[in-house]
Design a protein around this motif. Structure first.
Motif, PDB file in Angstrom:
ATOM      1  N   THR A 208       7.666  -0.852   8.401  1.00  0.00           N
ATOM      2  CA  THR A 208       7.312  -0.191   7.141  1.00  0.00           C
ATOM      3  C   THR A 208       8.395   0.816   6.757  1.00  0.00           C
ATOM      4  OG1 THR A 208       4.952  -0.485   7.554  1.00  0.00           O
ATOM      5  CG2 THR A 208       5.569   1.206   5.962  1.00  0.00           C
TER       6      THR A 208
ATOM      7  N   LEU B  72      10.637   0.932   3.316  1.00  0.00           N
ATOM      8  CA  LEU B  72      10.744   2.120   2.473  1.00  0.00           C
ATOM      9  C   LEU B  72      12.199   2.557   2.303  1.00  0.00           C
ATOM     10  CD1 LEU B  72       7.721   4.212   3.747  1.00  0.00           C
ATOM     11  CD2 LEU B  72       7.927   3.071   1.544  1.00  0.00           C
TER      12      LEU B  72
ATOM     13  N   LEU C 101       5.271   2.415  -2.549  1.00  0.00           N
ATOM     14  CA  LEU C 101       5.586   3.669  -1.863  1.00  0.00           C
ATOM     15  C   LEU C 101       4.346   4.565  -1.811  1.00  0.00           C
ATOM     16  CD1 LEU C 101       8.016   5.188  -0.615  1.00  0.00           C
ATOM     17  CD2 LEU C 101       8.483   6.080  -2.881  1.00  0.00           C
TER      18      LEU C 101
ATOM     19  N   TRP D  38       4.453  11.204  -0.547  1.00  0.00           N
ATOM     20  CA  TRP D  38       5.909  11.286  -0.624  1.00  0.00           C
ATOM     21  C   TRP D  38       6.274  12.222  -1.768  1.00  0.00           C
ATOM     22  CZ3 TRP D  38       8.627   9.564  -4.950  1.00  0.00           C
ATOM     23  CH2 TRP D  38       7.911   8.792  -5.859  1.00  0.00           C
TER      24      TRP D  38
ATOM     25  N   CYS E 182       9.614  10.712   2.640  1.00  0.00           N
ATOM     26  CA  CYS E 182       8.432   9.888   2.918  1.00  0.00           C
ATOM     27  C   CYS E 182       8.063  10.014   4.382  1.00  0.00           C
ATOM     28  CB  CYS E 182       8.723   8.409   2.673  1.00  0.00           C
ATOM     29  SG  CYS E 182       9.340   8.010   1.065  1.00  0.00           S
TER      30      CYS E 182
END
Length: 163
Positions: A71, A75, A138, A145, A158
């Protein structure tokens, strides 16, 4: 004195167990940071590929699980792509990835302080759209974030919690 020696030995042991980082070359300068890395890059396919690989391997070396590291890789890739779309090819970027407890922190710095992030009107479940879902994803994968000013422009931060 014994306590100082013990701490120094533990620090040396921790440093010797750090994952290997790539050699510095033009457009790619990578350093260790506490439980992670910092990469100063010039945007290119090669540097993006290197950073994506490090975003998986380095956190896993510090105890992150595969799913959370994957993940984090997605991102980082999304944020890097957004930076290139906002700033242009070969933009200088700084990427920080590190483990904090049971999460992975991903920060991307770019020089476009004046460019705000815009969410697309594309529906997340659209089966015809080819782009425009990145910031929505996101929101789902790294809730909370944020974007802050940084010495080089802006920093997008993030945190991905372990599943």
């Amino acid at each position: 004195m014994d306590d100082m020696l013990r701490r120094a030995r533990m620090d040396d042991q921790r440093r010797s167990q750090r994952p290997a980082l790539p050699a510095c070359v033009p457009g790619l300068y990578v350093q260790h940071r506490d439980r992670g890395f910092v990469a100063h890059i010039t945007a290119s396919e090669v540097t993006f590929s290197t950073v994506r690989g490090l975003t998986v391997s380095v956190p896993m070396a510090y105890g992150a699980d595969q799913a959370t590291a994957d993940t984090a890789e997605w991102l980082a890739s999304e944020l890097l792509g957004n930076a290139v779309r906002a700033c242009g090819d070969h933009v200088p970027l700084v990427v920080e990835v590190y483990v904090t407890g049971s999460s992975i922190q991903v920060n991307v710095h770019d020089p476009a302080v004046e460019l705000p992030l815009h969410r697309s009107a594309v529906a997340m479940d659209s089966d015809t759209a080819e782009s425009g879902r990145g910031l929505g994803l996101l929101d789902l994968l790294a809730p909370g974030w944020d974007v802050v000013s940084s010495p080089v422009g802006k920093q997008i931060r993030c945190r991905i919690d372990a599943r």
